[in-house]
Every structure is written in C-alpha cells, then in structure tokens.
Design an enzyme around this catalytic site. Structure first.
Site, mmCIF file in Angstrom:
data_model
loop_
_atom_site.group_PDB
_atom_site.id
_atom_site.type_symbol
_atom_site.label_atom_id
_atom_site.label_comp_id
_atom_site.label_asym_id
_atom_site.label_seq_id
_atom_site.Cartn_x
_atom_site.Cartn_y
_atom_site.Cartn_z
ATOM 1 N N GLU A 194 29.917 41.027 24.130
ATOM 2 C CA GLU A 194 30.635 39.836 23.642
ATOM 3 C C GLU A 194 30.284 39.503 22.191
ATOM 4 O OE1 GLU A 194 30.404 36.578 26.432
ATOM 5 O OE2 GLU A 194 31.397 37.749 28.006
ATOM 6 N N GLU B 235 31.840 42.623 33.847
ATOM 7 C CA GLU B 235 31.441 41.484 34.678
ATOM 8 C C GLU B 235 32.712 41.017 35.392
ATOM 9 O OE1 GLU B 235 29.878 38.282 32.267
ATOM 10 O OE2 GLU B 235 28.164 39.466 31.575
#
Ligand SMILES: *[C@@H]1O[C@H](CO)[C@@H](O)[C@H](O)[C@H]1NC(C)=O
Ligand SMILES: *[C@@H]1O[C@H](CO)[C@@H](O)[C@H](O)[C@H]1NC(C)=O
Ligand SMILES: *[C@@H]1O[C@H](CO)[C@@H](O)[C@H](O)[C@H]1NC(C)=O
Ligand SMILES: *[C@@H]1O[C@H](CO)[C@@H](O)[C@H](O)[C@H]1NC(C)=O
Ligand SMILES: *[C@@H]1O[C@H](CO)[C@@H](O)[C@H](O)[C@H]1NC(C)=O
Ligand SMILES: *[C@@H]1O[C@H](CO)[C@@H](O)[C@H](O)[C@H]1NC(C)=O
Length: 557
Positions: A164, A261
């Site tokens: 991220e 995820e």
C-alpha cells in the site's frame, strides 16, 4: 547434548532436502508448481499487529514496532496445527528481522506444506515512502539482508517489495517500486532464487487500480510476478456478482494476481461467513486470479473492528479461535483447485502497456531511478567535510527534519538540494537520491559548511554535525559527487554489508557497487582523486557565498 544437536542437524538437513516443497513459478498470468499443477494461494495473514505510537512523526498512525513471528519458534510450533485446521497452503508475514534465526519456524511450515509470502518492509522508515519516495541504499540493503536470511528455505513463495505504498492520492512512488522490482528480481536471479517478486496494493477507484497494476507489470525485466490487491469489497453474504468489476479490470492482465488481503468486517451477518471463498476459487475468478490471503490470524484492530481469528492467551501458550475461523476453515476445506489451463496451454504472456502519465488517477513517470550504489555513496561520504553524527540510536525522524533545515539554509546561501531530491512524476532523480538519508544529509551539511568557509559552527547543526577530519582537503561536496557517483546506471546489486550487531553500523567490506562504473578515479583508499587546490576552492566558495549572499554577508570573509 552433543549427540542430540548432531541428530537435530541431520534431521533438519534431511527435512530441508527430502521434503522440499515444489517450486512455484509464474507462467504468464498463472502460477504453476514444478509438477505442472496450477497453483493457488489459499492463505491467511500471519502477523502480530505492531504497536501504534501516535505523534507528529506518525501522521498515518502506522505501527511503529513489529514482532518477527517467523523467528518465534514456540509460537510458530503452537500455531502450525491450527493453521492446518484451516487447510491453508500459505501465510503472509509483513516484517522479518534479518539478524534473527528463522530455521525452526520456516522448516516447520514447510513440513506442514505451507509457503510464505514475506514483505521485505519494516515499520516507519523501512519502506519506500508514499509522499517522499526514494529507492536508496538503506532500503535496498534491508531488503537484500532479509532475502539473504530467507534464501535457504524452500517455502518462500514471494517477497513483497511494498504494501500500500502507492495510493490513489499519491502515485509518485510508483517508479521507485518498479525500480525495486527490477533490482530485487536481478538479485534473486543472481542467487538462483525462484521466489516471485510481489507487491500488495491498496484498493481504490477503477482508474487508479488498473493504471497501478499495469504500471507495475509493464516494464520487461522490471515487471512484478505477483500483483496483490488488498480487496475488502465482499461484505457478509454479498452477491456473487460482487467481483464482476474487478474481474473485468484484470481479465487481460499479464502477470499473476491474487487478493493479498481479503475478509471484510462489520458486515451483515456480523460473523464472517466467507462466502467469497467458493467464488474466488471457481470460474470465472480463477481465469483471472490465483487465490488470496484471508485477513488475519492474529488479533488486528482496524477501523473499529477486530479482524483477528485467533486469540493468544496471556502466557502465550494457548490459542482460542473464533467463529470467523471456523467458518473460514469450512470454506477453505471445501475448495478444490481448478486445474485449467494446463501449463502447456497457458496463454502466451504479454505484458500490459505502460499507462501514460496524467490519465485520470495516474501520475507517474516511466523513467526509473537507478540502482542504489553503496560503494559510490560510501566514496562520497568519505570525502565530505561535515558529517551527520547521530545523537541517538533512532535518528531517522531527526534526519528527515534536519534535511529540511539544512536544505533551507543552503537555499538561503544560494545552493540547492536538487542533488538529493527526486520527482517520480517528472522522472527526474538527483544523483544522490539513491544514497542513504544520512549521507544525503551530510552532503547538504557539507555544502553549508563550505559556503561558510569551514567555520566550525557551520558544521554544528546544534550538535548534530561533526567536521570530518579525514576528508581530503579542498574537495567541494559537488566535486566529490561528480567524482564518486557514476551517471545513472542499472546493475545487479550484490550482497549488502554485514550489519555489526547491536549498532546498526555496517562493516566496510562487500558493498554494492555497479560493475564497470567505478567512480571516476578513486584512490585505493576510496577517496576521490580529484583534488582542488585550497586557493581555487576558497575562490569558488567566496563566489558562491558572497556574490549571491548580500543577505548572508556575515558568513563571508
Ligand atoms: C449467509 O450465508 C451463510 C452461508 O452461506 C448462510 O448460512 C446464512 O444463512 C446467510 N445469512 C443471511 C442473513 O443471509
Ligand atoms: C507473548 O508474545 C509476544 C510476541 O508475540 C511478546 O511480545 C510477549 O512478551 C509474550 N508474552 C509472554 C508472557 O511471554
Ligand atoms: C501530476 O503531478 C503534477 C506535479 O506534481 C501536478 O501538477 C498535476 O496536477 C498532477 N496531475 C494529476 C492528474 O494528478
Ligand atoms: C522517517 O519517517 C518519519 C516518519 O514518517 C519521517 O518524519 C522522517 O522524515 C523519515 N526520515 C527519513 C530520513 O526519511
Ligand atoms: C539536533 O537537531 C535537533 C533538531 O533540530 C535538535 O533538537 C537537537 O537539539 C540537535 N542536537 C542534538 C545533539 O540532538
Ligand atoms: C533485530 O534483532 C536484533 C537482535 O535482537 C536487534 O538488535 C535489532 O534491533 C532488531 N532489528 C529490528 C529492525 O528490529
């Protein structure tokens, strides 16, 4: 004891060689094991949540500490039977300490048929930064040390070079991530590692996600193998059409993709039912994706929900799992991997076209920064007249702050910080942008010291700077840079300097250096050979310091 140790070693050796997990490699957009079977990631995040230490230095409230779960033998052996209840074939760990021993845990995971996707990043300054990115020697060396610590294990599926980092509102780090993929891939090739190069992406608007995915896969030999999307769009008993958009977005993607995820919280029903699992592991999802990592084994509190499925007792000896865990186990156990396409009929790999800078949602240059070069930066450092001297062991916050201070001072004196700056949108990289932040800081401090004619106080920075008594006389920092730093080069990095335990300092040998780019004329001591006479130097300095500096007259001779 002796015999026991020998027996243990022999057993470990047997297990390492005999029971090795099949290698997994990428063929175009799919993963296959070495027996030709299509491979899917059926996994769970396995990382104790770090402690968030809030403060002005931590605006995003990111964890400031980490637990190296793969170095915790007792906990690992406690957890593996529980992971097996989930029937996972992989876990994702988010940080590891390269100076610790991971043999026991990695070996036990391998014996249990469990691969590891390991993020190479560490909290705080151990990752490429979102808004002030650099691909620099400190990050490269940290990544390589971790790879070196894990290279002997047969069950490292992939190394993630970032999590991220690129965000919808700040995409300028993207060229640095691609440069990291390029250099880490070259290093893995050089040590004959078959581990994949991965990245775990934040989800966002379609325009962002598609451009990002394409950008990370569009440069041949710098493309990632495994694009991870942290995807939480499936909520509770969602409709089977939930993933239609993301499937369309990735339908023609050129490298492997998975959900790095998944598992949304605070949905109806409140207990997670994991109805996305059968969808993820059947067509049409399997035409596009290679599985996913459910989030998370350990307690992980985020946005008011606890994503954890296993609670550790206060004495760390036992685990209690919750209903989310039981539901996930049931769903995972029911999965049968799709076998198609067979490896021989896998579509020919084609990498995507690089997105142009400035389409909606994307703003990054395809011009990449160079490979960080420890030897060149070290050569420069040894020639600098003023060096940052860390007052505390944790100095990275201070370095960031002092770079700002020193650049401000140098600008006032007519200099610039262009050499240490970079711009991932424009694709321009200062020649020292690849150096460790402490060397960048010393470079700016040295310029300020020169501009002030080497008066000691100009190297003090409130006690954060020290005059370098070993610096060759009369070399301007910019001249040392010209001498030490080759023009931008890409090369295969070599094993980083060994960390001297407990100090964070490096031994001097075995540094990264571009082959065939030895910095123009270094002496055997590594000092630049260009020596400017003191007279010439002071003349130049006076010109810079005083002509521009009506405002800094007191600093001139
Ligand atoms: C949600 O899905 C689960 C599993 O399929 C099912 O048992 C349950 O009845 C569903 N609940 C609702 C509220 O639809
Ligand atoms: C339990 O393990 C954690 C690391 O996961 C460690 O920080 C903690 O000190 C341990 N507690 C005890 C009582 O051993
Ligand atoms: C891209 O970045 C440049 C420079 O930071 C900025 O001027 C421009 O507005 C940005 N464009 C988009 C589409 O974000
Ligand atoms: C390290 O991270 C902190 C917190 O994000 C930041 O303030 C500081 O500038 C960083 N240091 C460097 C050298 O990048
Ligand atoms: C170093 O710089 C910081 C920030 O300007 C300052 O607070 C500190 O007093 C300086 N000196 C030392 C020895 O830390
Ligand atoms: C790694 O472990 C060593 C030994 O316990 C410790 O000194 C060091 O600070 C740790 N490194 C990180 C990045 O946590």
């Amino acid at each position: 004891m002796r015999n026991f140790a020998a027996a243990t070693t022999a057993l470990l050796f047997l297990a390492l060689t005999a029971g090795a997990l099949p290698k997994v490699s990428r063929v175009g957009k799919y993963l296959y094991d070495e027996n030709g079977n299509r491979f899917f990631i059926k996994g769970i995040a396995y990382q104790t949540q770090g402690t968030v230490i809030s403060g002005p230095d931590n605006p995003l409230n990111q964890p400031s500490t980490f637990v190296d779960n793969l170095a915790d033998e007792t906990a690992c052996l406690r957890d593996i039977p529980i992971l097996q209840q989930l029937s996972v074939n992989s876990i994702r760990a988010y940080s590891a300490n390269s100076s610790l021993n991971h043999d026991s845990c990695m070996q036990a995971l391998s014996s249990a048929g469990i691969y590891v996707i390991l993020d190479l990043t560490l909290p705080l300054n151990g990752s490429i930064d979102t808004t002030l990115p650099a691909w620099s020697t400190n990050i490269l060396d940290q990544y390589l040390r971790t790879i070196d610590a894990f290279a002997k294990y047969d069950n490292v599926l992939a190394y993630n070079i970032g999590n991220e980092v690129i965000t919808p509102s700040a995409t300028q780090s993207a060229p640095f991530i691609v440069a990291a993929a390029r250099d880490i891939r070259a290093y893995l090739n050089s040590i004959s590692s078959s581990a994949l190069v991965g990245y775990a992406a934040i989800d966002g608007p379609s325009s962002f996600v598609v451009n990002e995915a394409n950008f990370l896969a569009c440069s041949a030999s710098a493309e990632i193998d495994l694009f991870g999307l942290n995807n939480y769009e499936w909520c509770g008993n969602a409709s089977t059409t939930t993933y239609n958009t993301v499937n369309t977005e990735f339908a023609n993607y050129g490298v492997a993709a998975y959900f790095s995820e998944f598992g949304s919280e605070n949905c109806a029903p409140l207990t997670r039912v994991w109805t996305e699992v059968p969808v993820m592991f059947s067509e049409p999802m399997t035409n596009v994706w290679s599985g996913g990592m459910a989030f998370s084994y350990f307690s992980d509190i985020s946005k008011g929900a606890n994503f954890g499925m296993a609670t550790v007792s206060a004495d760390n000896t036992t685990i209690v799992t919750n209903a989310d865990f039981a539901n996930l186990a049931a769903m995972y156990k029911a999965v049968t991997f799709v076998a198609t396409p067979a490896q021989g009929t896998a579509p020919t790999p084609t990498l995507p076209t690089c997105p142009k800078s400035n389409p909606p949602g994307w703003n990054a240059s395809t011009t990449l920064p160079q490979t960080p070069d420890d030897a060149a930066c070290g050569c420069l450092e040894s020639a600098l007249s003023c060096l940052f001297s860390p007052p505390t062991p944790n100095y990275m916050d201070l370095v960031g702050e002092l770079i700002g201070v020193a650049c401000g001072l140098v600008a006032t004196a007519g200099g610039t910080c262009d050499d240490i700056s970079s711009d991932g949108v424009a694709g321009t990289y200062g020649r020292l942008a690849m150096c460790d932040p402490t060397i960048k800081l010393s470079y700016v401090m040295s310029q300020y010291f020169e501009l002030n004619h080497y008066v000691n106080v100009a190297c003090s920075f409130d006690g954060n700077g020290t005059v370098n008594a070993n610096a060759p006389t009369g070399i301007l920092a910019t001249a040392a840079a010209s001498s030490c730093i080759p023009s931008a080069t890409v090369f295969t990095p070599s094993a980083p300097p060994v960390l001297i335990p407990g100090t964070g300092a490096k031994s001097s040998s075995n540094s990264n250096s571009g082959s065939g780019n030895s910095p123009g004329g270094t002496t055997s001591s590594g000092m630049p050979a260009i020596i400017i006479s003191r007279g010439l130097l002071t003349g130049m300095t006076a010109a810079v310091g005083c002509v521009i500096g009506g405002m800094i007259r007191t600093l001139c001779w």
